[in-house]
Design a protein around this motif. Structure first.
Motif, PDB file in Angstrom:
ATOM      1  N   HIS A  60       2.544 -36.119 -10.928  1.00 46.25           N
ATOM      2  CA  HIS A  60       1.793 -37.353 -10.701  1.00 46.25           C
ATOM      3  C   HIS A  60       2.378 -38.026  -9.469  1.00 46.25           C
ATOM      4  O   HIS A  60       3.543 -38.430  -9.461  1.00 46.25           O
ATOM      5  N   VAL A  61       1.585 -38.155  -8.416  1.00 47.25           N
ATOM      6  CA  VAL A  61       2.062 -38.738  -7.169  1.00 47.25           C
ATOM      7  C   VAL A  61       2.127 -40.252  -7.314  1.00 47.25           C
ATOM      8  O   VAL A  61       1.121 -40.907  -7.590  1.00 47.25           O
ATOM      9  N   VAL A  62       3.315 -40.802  -7.141  1.00 46.67           N
ATOM     10  CA  VAL A  62       3.517 -42.248  -7.243  1.00 46.67           C
ATOM     11  C   VAL A  62       3.352 -42.904  -5.876  1.00 46.67           C
ATOM     12  O   VAL A  62       2.665 -43.909  -5.730  1.00 46.67           O
ATOM     13  N   CYS A  63       4.007 -42.322  -4.855  1.00 46.58           N
ATOM     14  CA  CYS A  63       3.855 -42.876  -3.515  1.00 46.58           C
ATOM     15  C   CYS A  63       4.241 -41.836  -2.470  1.00 46.58           C
ATOM     16  O   CYS A  63       4.993 -40.901  -2.741  1.00 46.58           O
ATOM     17  N   VAL A  64       3.665 -42.006  -1.294  1.00 46.39           N
ATOM     18  CA  VAL A  64       4.019 -41.203  -0.127  1.00 46.39           C
ATOM     19  C   VAL A  64       4.362 -42.179   0.987  1.00 46.39           C
ATOM     20  O   VAL A  64       3.613 -43.134   1.238  1.00 46.39           O
ATOM     21  N   ALA A 141       7.345 -39.497  -3.766  1.00 46.28           N
ATOM     22  CA  ALA A 141       7.930 -39.733  -5.091  1.00 46.28           C
ATOM     23  C   ALA A 141       6.894 -39.350  -6.125  1.00 46.28           C
ATOM     24  O   ALA A 141       5.738 -39.771  -6.038  1.00 46.28           O
ATOM     25  N   VAL A 142       7.295 -38.538  -7.107  1.00 43.52           N
ATOM     26  CA  VAL A 142       6.354 -38.054  -8.115  1.00 43.52           C
ATOM     27  C   VAL A 142       6.983 -38.130  -9.500  1.00 43.52           C
ATOM     28  O   VAL A 142       8.208 -38.193  -9.646  1.00 43.52           O
ATOM     29  N   ILE A 143       6.114 -38.122 -10.501  1.00 41.51           N
ATOM     30  CA  ILE A 143       6.555 -37.991 -11.887  1.00 41.51           C
ATOM     31  C   ILE A 143       6.327 -36.541 -12.295  1.00 41.51           C
ATOM     32  O   ILE A 143       5.206 -36.036 -12.194  1.00 41.51           O
ATOM     33  N   HIS A 144       7.396 -35.897 -12.755  1.00 43.32           N
ATOM     34  CA  HIS A 144       7.336 -34.494 -13.171  1.00 43.32           C
ATOM     35  C   HIS A 144       7.644 -34.459 -14.663  1.00 43.32           C
ATOM     36  O   HIS A 144       8.704 -34.924 -15.106  1.00 43.32           O
ATOM     37  N   ALA A 145       6.731 -33.912 -15.439  1.00 46.03           N
ATOM     38  CA  ALA A 145       6.789 -34.022 -16.905  1.00 46.03           C
ATOM     39  C   ALA A 145       8.157 -33.705 -17.517  1.00 46.03           C
ATOM     40  O   ALA A 145       8.626 -34.451 -18.376  1.00 46.03           O
ATOM     41  N   PRO A 150      11.708 -40.259 -12.010  1.00 46.18           N
ATOM     42  CA  PRO A 150      10.938 -39.765 -10.866  1.00 46.18           C
ATOM     43  C   PRO A 150      11.785 -38.852  -9.978  1.00 46.18           C
ATOM     44  O   PRO A 150      12.985 -39.061  -9.812  1.00 46.18           O
ATOM     45  N   VAL A 151      11.148 -37.850  -9.447  1.00 50.36           N
ATOM     46  CA  VAL A 151      11.795 -36.949  -8.499  1.00 50.36           C
ATOM     47  C   VAL A 151      10.984 -37.013  -7.207  1.00 50.36           C
ATOM     48  O   VAL A 151       9.944 -37.659  -7.134  1.00 50.36           O
ATOM     49  N   GLY A 152      11.472 -36.340  -6.182  1.00 50.99           N
ATOM     50  CA  GLY A 152      10.754 -36.449  -4.923  1.00 50.99           C
ATOM     51  C   GLY A 152      11.076 -35.329  -3.954  1.00 50.99           C
ATOM     52  O   GLY A 152      11.735 -34.345  -4.289  1.00 50.99           O
ATOM     53  N   VAL A 178      15.962 -33.806  -6.505  1.00 55.39           N
ATOM     54  CA  VAL A 178      15.966 -33.617  -7.956  1.00 55.39           C
ATOM     55  C   VAL A 178      17.338 -33.868  -8.588  1.00 55.39           C
ATOM     56  O   VAL A 178      17.438 -33.923  -9.822  1.00 55.39           O
ATOM     57  N   LYS A 179      18.374 -34.006  -7.783  1.00 55.87           N
ATOM     58  CA  LYS A 179      19.694 -34.273  -8.333  1.00 55.87           C
ATOM     59  C   LYS A 179      19.808 -35.737  -8.739  1.00 55.87           C
ATOM     60  O   LYS A 179      18.978 -36.565  -8.361  1.00 55.87           O
ATOM     61  N   ARG A 180      20.845 -36.048  -9.506  1.00 54.11           N
ATOM     62  CA  ARG A 180      20.980 -37.401 -10.030  1.00 54.11           C
ATOM     63  C   ARG A 180      21.043 -38.432  -8.917  1.00 54.11           C
ATOM     64  O   ARG A 180      20.326 -39.446  -8.960  1.00 54.11           O
ATOM     65  N   LYS A 181      21.856 -38.208  -7.896  1.00 50.12           N
ATOM     66  CA  LYS A 181      21.956 -39.178  -6.802  1.00 50.12           C
ATOM     67  C   LYS A 181      20.651 -39.244  -6.010  1.00 50.12           C
ATOM     68  O   LYS A 181      20.290 -40.299  -5.475  1.00 50.12           O
ATOM     69  N   ASP A 182      19.942 -38.119  -5.939  1.00 49.29           N
ATOM     70  CA  ASP A 182      18.652 -38.104  -5.252  1.00 49.29           C
ATOM     71  C   ASP A 182      17.631 -38.943  -5.999  1.00 49.29           C
ATOM     72  O   ASP A 182      16.818 -39.651  -5.395  1.00 49.29           O
ATOM     73  N   LYS A 183      17.645 -38.855  -7.338  1.00 54.60           N
ATOM     74  CA  LYS A 183      16.690 -39.611  -8.150  1.00 54.60           C
ATOM     75  C   LYS A 183      16.878 -41.116  -7.965  1.00 54.60           C
ATOM     76  O   LYS A 183      15.913 -41.877  -8.030  1.00 54.60           O
ATOM     77  N   GLN A 184      18.110 -41.538  -7.720  1.00 56.59           N
ATOM     78  CA  GLN A 184      18.360 -42.950  -7.466  1.00 56.59           C
ATOM     79  C   GLN A 184      17.700 -43.385  -6.160  1.00 56.59           C
ATOM     80  O   GLN A 184      17.134 -44.476  -6.064  1.00 56.59           O
ATOM     81  N   GLU A 185      17.761 -42.502  -5.168  1.00 60.22           N
ATOM     82  CA  GLU A 185      17.112 -42.802  -3.885  1.00 60.22           C
ATOM     83  C   GLU A 185      15.595 -42.842  -4.047  1.00 60.22           C
ATOM     84  O   GLU A 185      14.920 -43.726  -3.499  1.00 60.22           O
TER      85      GLU A 185
END
Length: 206
Positions: A60-64, A141-145, A150-152, A178-185
């Motif tokens: 699910h695309v949240v934003c680009v 940024a997307v939602i991956h089930a 969110p991952v991106g 997809v890593k934890r620190k990446d998800k924060q970004e």
């Protein structure tokens, strides 16, 4: 002969461990998101830019977002809100949307690189030409089930202005966030869209 039984059991245990490890690796691979920012045609700034879902599951695309870095060193950010969504099961383009599901093998046509850059400049009231842009970073940024957060993905492109403007990817692959620190970004990208303060804030283009 009395050692044959224990050795056989140990060998079988190792085989099963390897087999289970392969199954687990395959499961993780199949459930891992994989997004690509694709430069559709050579190095032309008028070539289309695509966001492609190469993962096994829909996202699910949240934003680009687009972040442009000027030759002066200034950086500006803007949400890419107009794009065409095409899924592999469709013959025609769906209505232009900002958010929504992107199926496996589906892609978003974000527009040409020139369009993305010029729209960013127009939105912020920047009177500059394409030759004044040094770099463009695209973010999604997307939602991956399978993921709770969110991952991106993001990818930077460099603009060269020699005998005309050419656009080159800075790296071979799109970076998967997809890593934890990446998800924060990624969460910060979404936060900036939900509660916009100043889209012209300083943003790191890697």
């Amino acid at each position: 002969m009395e050692y044959v039984g224990p050795i056989s059991s140990a060998v079988m245990a190792i085989i099963w461990l390897v087999y289970l490890q392969l199954i687990l690796s395959q499961y993780r691979r199949n459930n891992r998101p994989y997004l690509i920012f694709h430069h559709a045609q050579n190095e032309n700034p008028d070539a289309l830019c695509l966001l492609v879902n190469m993962g096994e599951r829909p996202v699910h695309v949240v934003c680009v977002q687009a972040v442009i870095k000027m030759t002066s060193g200034e950086e500006h950010k803007l949400a890419v809100t107009e794009f065409e969504r095409i899924n592999v099961t469709e013959q025609d383009v769906q209505q232009t949307l900002r958010q929504g599901p992107l199926l496996n093998g589906g892609y978003l046509i974000l527009g040409t690189f020139r369009d993305i850059i010029e729209k960013t400049q127009n939105e912020i009231g920047l009177n500059a030409s394409l030759e004044d842009v040094e770099r463009l970073e695209l973010r999604a940024a997307v939602i991956h089930a399978p993921s709770k957060h969110p991952v991106g993905a993001k990818r930077a492109f460099v603009l060269k202005h020699n005998t005309g403007t050419c656009v080159y990817p800075k790296d071979i692959n799109t970076r998967q966030m997809v890593k934890r620190k990446d998800k924060q970004e990624v969460a910060k990208w979404i936060e900036s869209e939900l509660h916009p303060r100043d889209n012209n804030d300083k943003s790191s283009v890697e």
